[in-house]
Motif scaffolding. Sequence first.
Motif, PDB file in Angstrom:
ATOM      1  N   ASP A  56       3.690   0.686   2.789  1.00 46.34           N
ATOM      2  CA  ASP A  56       3.512  -0.537   3.583  1.00 46.34           C
ATOM      3  C   ASP A  56       3.928  -1.715   2.713  1.00 46.34           C
ATOM      4  O   ASP A  56       3.440  -1.871   1.584  1.00 46.34           O
ATOM      5  CB  ASP A  56       2.053  -0.695   4.006  1.00 46.34           C
ATOM      6  CG  ASP A  56       1.659   0.299   5.087  1.00 46.34           C
ATOM      7  OD1 ASP A  56       2.557   0.717   5.841  1.00 46.34           O
ATOM      8  OD2 ASP A  56       0.473   0.674   5.155  1.00 46.34           O
ATOM      9  N   GLY A  95       4.750   7.272   2.787  1.00 40.87           N
ATOM     10  CA  GLY A  95       5.328   5.995   3.175  1.00 40.87           C
ATOM     11  C   GLY A  95       4.785   4.849   2.345  1.00 40.87           C
ATOM     12  O   GLY A  95       3.841   5.000   1.564  1.00 40.87           O
ATOM     13  N   LYS A 125       9.457   4.975   5.192  1.00 44.28           N
ATOM     14  CA  LYS A 125       9.159   6.379   4.916  1.00 44.28           C
ATOM     15  C   LYS A 125      10.298   6.996   4.107  1.00 44.28           C
ATOM     16  O   LYS A 125      11.439   6.542   4.161  1.00 44.28           O
ATOM     17  CB  LYS A 125       8.990   7.150   6.231  1.00 44.28           C
ATOM     18  CG  LYS A 125       7.802   6.705   7.068  1.00 44.28           C
ATOM     19  CD  LYS A 125       7.551   7.672   8.228  1.00 44.28           C
ATOM     20  CE  LYS A 125       8.723   7.704   9.202  1.00 44.28           C
ATOM     21  NZ  LYS A 125       8.446   8.599  10.358  1.00 44.28           N
ATOM     22  N   ARG A 175       6.891  -1.002   7.222  1.00 44.09           N
ATOM     23  CA  ARG A 175       6.627   0.329   6.666  1.00 44.09           C
ATOM     24  C   ARG A 175       7.929   1.093   6.462  1.00 44.09           C
ATOM     25  O   ARG A 175       8.822   1.068   7.311  1.00 44.09           O
ATOM     26  CB  ARG A 175       5.713   1.113   7.609  1.00 44.09           C
ATOM     27  CG  ARG A 175       5.281   2.473   7.092  1.00 44.09           C
ATOM     28  CD  ARG A 175       4.227   3.092   8.002  1.00 44.09           C
ATOM     29  NE  ARG A 175       3.792   4.398   7.514  1.00 44.09           N
ATOM     30  CZ  ARG A 175       4.370   5.547   7.878  1.00 44.09           C
ATOM     31  NH1 ARG A 175       5.377   5.543   8.752  1.00 44.09           N
ATOM     32  NH2 ARG A 175       3.919   6.694   7.389  1.00 44.09           N
ATOM     33  N   LYS A 179       0.827  -1.200   0.000  1.00 38.24           N
ATOM     34  CA  LYS A 179       0.000   0.000   0.000  1.00 38.24           C
ATOM     35  C   LYS A 179       0.867   1.258   0.000  1.00 38.24           C
ATOM     36  O   LYS A 179       1.901   1.302   0.661  1.00 38.24           O
ATOM     37  CB  LYS A 179      -0.901   0.005   1.249  1.00 38.24           C
ATOM     38  CG  LYS A 179      -1.857   1.183   1.343  1.00 38.24           C
ATOM     39  CD  LYS A 179      -2.678   1.111   2.634  1.00 38.24           C
ATOM     40  CE  LYS A 179      -3.597   2.314   2.770  1.00 38.24           C
ATOM     41  NZ  LYS A 179      -4.358   2.282   4.044  1.00 38.24           N
ATOM     42  N   PHE A 180       0.447   2.255  -0.781  1.00 35.04           N
ATOM     43  CA  PHE A 180       1.032   3.585  -0.704  1.00 35.04           C
ATOM     44  C   PHE A 180       0.292   4.368   0.376  1.00 35.04           C
ATOM     45  O   PHE A 180      -0.944   4.416   0.384  1.00 35.04           O
ATOM     46  CB  PHE A 180       0.887   4.332  -2.030  1.00 35.04           C
ATOM     47  CG  PHE A 180       1.755   3.816  -3.134  1.00 35.04           C
ATOM     48  CD1 PHE A 180       3.002   4.372  -3.379  1.00 35.04           C
ATOM     49  CD2 PHE A 180       1.322   2.782  -3.952  1.00 35.04           C
ATOM     50  CE1 PHE A 180       3.794   3.911  -4.408  1.00 35.04           C
ATOM     51  CE2 PHE A 180       2.109   2.306  -4.984  1.00 35.04           C
ATOM     52  CZ  PHE A 180       3.356   2.867  -5.219  1.00 35.04           C
ATOM     53  N   GLU A 181       1.017   4.972   1.278  1.00 35.42           N
ATOM     54  CA  GLU A 181       0.410   5.841   2.279  1.00 35.42           C
ATOM     55  C   GLU A 181       0.535   7.277   1.797  1.00 35.42           C
ATOM     56  O   GLU A 181       1.647   7.777   1.573  1.00 35.42           O
ATOM     57  CB  GLU A 181       1.099   5.685   3.627  1.00 35.42           C
ATOM     58  CG  GLU A 181       0.432   6.499   4.720  1.00 35.42           C
ATOM     59  CD  GLU A 181       1.123   6.343   6.068  1.00 35.42           C
ATOM     60  OE1 GLU A 181       0.893   7.220   6.928  1.00 35.42           O
ATOM     61  OE2 GLU A 181       1.880   5.378   6.244  1.00 35.42           O
ATOM     62  N   THR A 182      -0.572   7.933   1.593  1.00 35.65           N
ATOM     63  CA  THR A 182      -0.562   9.291   1.051  1.00 35.65           C
ATOM     64  C   THR A 182      -1.140  10.290   2.047  1.00 35.65           C
ATOM     65  O   THR A 182      -1.928   9.948   2.922  1.00 35.65           O
ATOM     66  CB  THR A 182      -1.374   9.360  -0.257  1.00 35.65           C
ATOM     67  OG1 THR A 182      -2.735   9.000  -0.001  1.00 35.65           O
ATOM     68  CG2 THR A 182      -0.809   8.417  -1.310  1.00 35.65           C
ATOM     69  N   ARG A 183      -0.699  11.512   1.878  1.00 34.71           N
ATOM     70  CA  ARG A 183      -1.246  12.634   2.664  1.00 34.71           C
ATOM     71  C   ARG A 183      -1.341  13.819   1.718  1.00 34.71           C
ATOM     72  O   ARG A 183      -0.317  14.375   1.308  1.00 34.71           O
ATOM     73  CB  ARG A 183      -0.337  12.946   3.854  1.00 34.71           C
ATOM     74  CG  ARG A 183      -0.920  13.957   4.843  1.00 34.71           C
ATOM     75  CD  ARG A 183      -0.051  14.058   6.081  1.00 34.71           C
ATOM     76  NE  ARG A 183       0.073  12.778   6.755  1.00 34.71           N
ATOM     77  CZ  ARG A 183       1.167  12.379   7.405  1.00 34.71           C
ATOM     78  NH1 ARG A 183       2.234  13.167   7.453  1.00 34.71           N
ATOM     79  NH2 ARG A 183       1.210  11.189   7.992  1.00 34.71           N
ATOM     80  N   ILE A 220       3.157  11.294  -1.230  1.00 31.92           N
ATOM     81  CA  ILE A 220       3.322   9.961  -0.643  1.00 31.92           C
ATOM     82  C   ILE A 220       4.230  10.114   0.565  1.00 31.92           C
ATOM     83  O   ILE A 220       5.284  10.749   0.485  1.00 31.92           O
ATOM     84  CB  ILE A 220       3.940   8.984  -1.661  1.00 31.92           C
ATOM     85  CG1 ILE A 220       3.003   8.807  -2.860  1.00 31.92           C
ATOM     86  CG2 ILE A 220       4.221   7.627  -1.011  1.00 31.92           C
ATOM     87  CD1 ILE A 220       3.612   8.016  -3.997  1.00 31.92           C
TER      88      ILE A 220
END
Length: 416
Positions: free
Chosen positions: A238, A236, A245, A243, A226-230, A234
């Motif tokens: 998973d 981080g 960063k 994980r 999984k791409f962790e976006t904000r 991006i």
Amino acid sequence: MGSNKEVIIIGGGVIGLACAHYLIDKGANVRIIEKGKIGEGASHGNCGLLYFSDVIPLCSPGAVTNEIVRTLKGTSPLYIKPTLDIKRLIWLLKFASKCNADHMAKAAKEKYEILNYSISLLDTLLALDQMDCDFEKKGILSVFKDQKNFENHESINAFLKKYNMGGRRIDKKELRKLEPALKDDIAGAWLNKADWHLKPDMLMSCWRKHLSQKGLIIEEHCNVLKFETRGNKIVGLDTVKGRFKADEFILATGAWAPRTLRQLNLDLPVQPGKGYSITMERPDICPTYPCSLYEKSMVATPWQSGYRLGGTMEFSGYSDHLNPKRLSKLISGATVYFKEPVGHPIIEEWTSLRPMTYDDLPIIDHAPSHENLIITTGHGMLGLTLATGTGKIVADMVYGKTPEVNIKPFGISRFR
């Protein structure tokens, strides 16, 4: 040198290593995340040609017609698996629409810029002490069985001369002395000294060791979950190993790029084009030059440490199945040209997927929806040749420097 940015590169093929190389030179802390082993994909079993003269795009005038004729004759190296895959059908139609003189002239100019940019960078890389990879600057022979095809190459060579990439005509009599491994009934060849060759798996091994000593961190067998976006960034990844960063992310997963980008709702017109190769010991009468066998659209590459036959283009999705019929075509094709086409024992039978764009130009661009993600894929059969230029361009982009090559032709917006 630049700040110590934290950079994650997804993909450990030759493009990924090249990006790591130039980022580390700028002071970045780099981690490569690879779903398999470093260099085991298309970077491993290709024929090792550094094809700097390959400025003419695959989608050139007559390409579709020629392949239809060869398919009907049963001599085409191209195989397209029957499918209802709409994306593949659209891709093929768009490829056909690019097979015109205007696109050839435009794409050749754009390809030449990055090909030429890669030459000196690659020369510098291969001059490093650790890069022992059977590298030679002998040139490549384009070999013709048919006299008409041999004569017709004159016009192609004239086009290449515009870019100082033309070759030298080798008639039958001279060819027998220059390359005695070829059969006597060969019509002739063109020798292009602009091109080089090396053994790609040896390069990957040496390059990995060199970069690891300079601080590269490698995570193998590490699938991205999984791409962790904000917002539009991006933050981080998973993965199956936990994980990770970073400040910047680079996607260099070759033919797998469209699948990797699905969860970011990004769609790239990249199709996997399967290639095959057979690696063996050198035959007793081994070619001294890498030979591109025109009528069979395949290559025979000799190295000090071995010999490889490779080629074909198969559009059959993401299957890694080794098709015995495709492998046998490499043997039968080489038999047409060489006195001893096969060496013994056979060391490896191999297949992998090349990332193909319908305009035969690479993709090097920031992701339109995520400002700290750079996408680089679509190098087709020139990944090895374009790796250094691509890596340097990407490193400059990460550090906000304008690349020394115009990268607008390689942008994602051209597909919209």
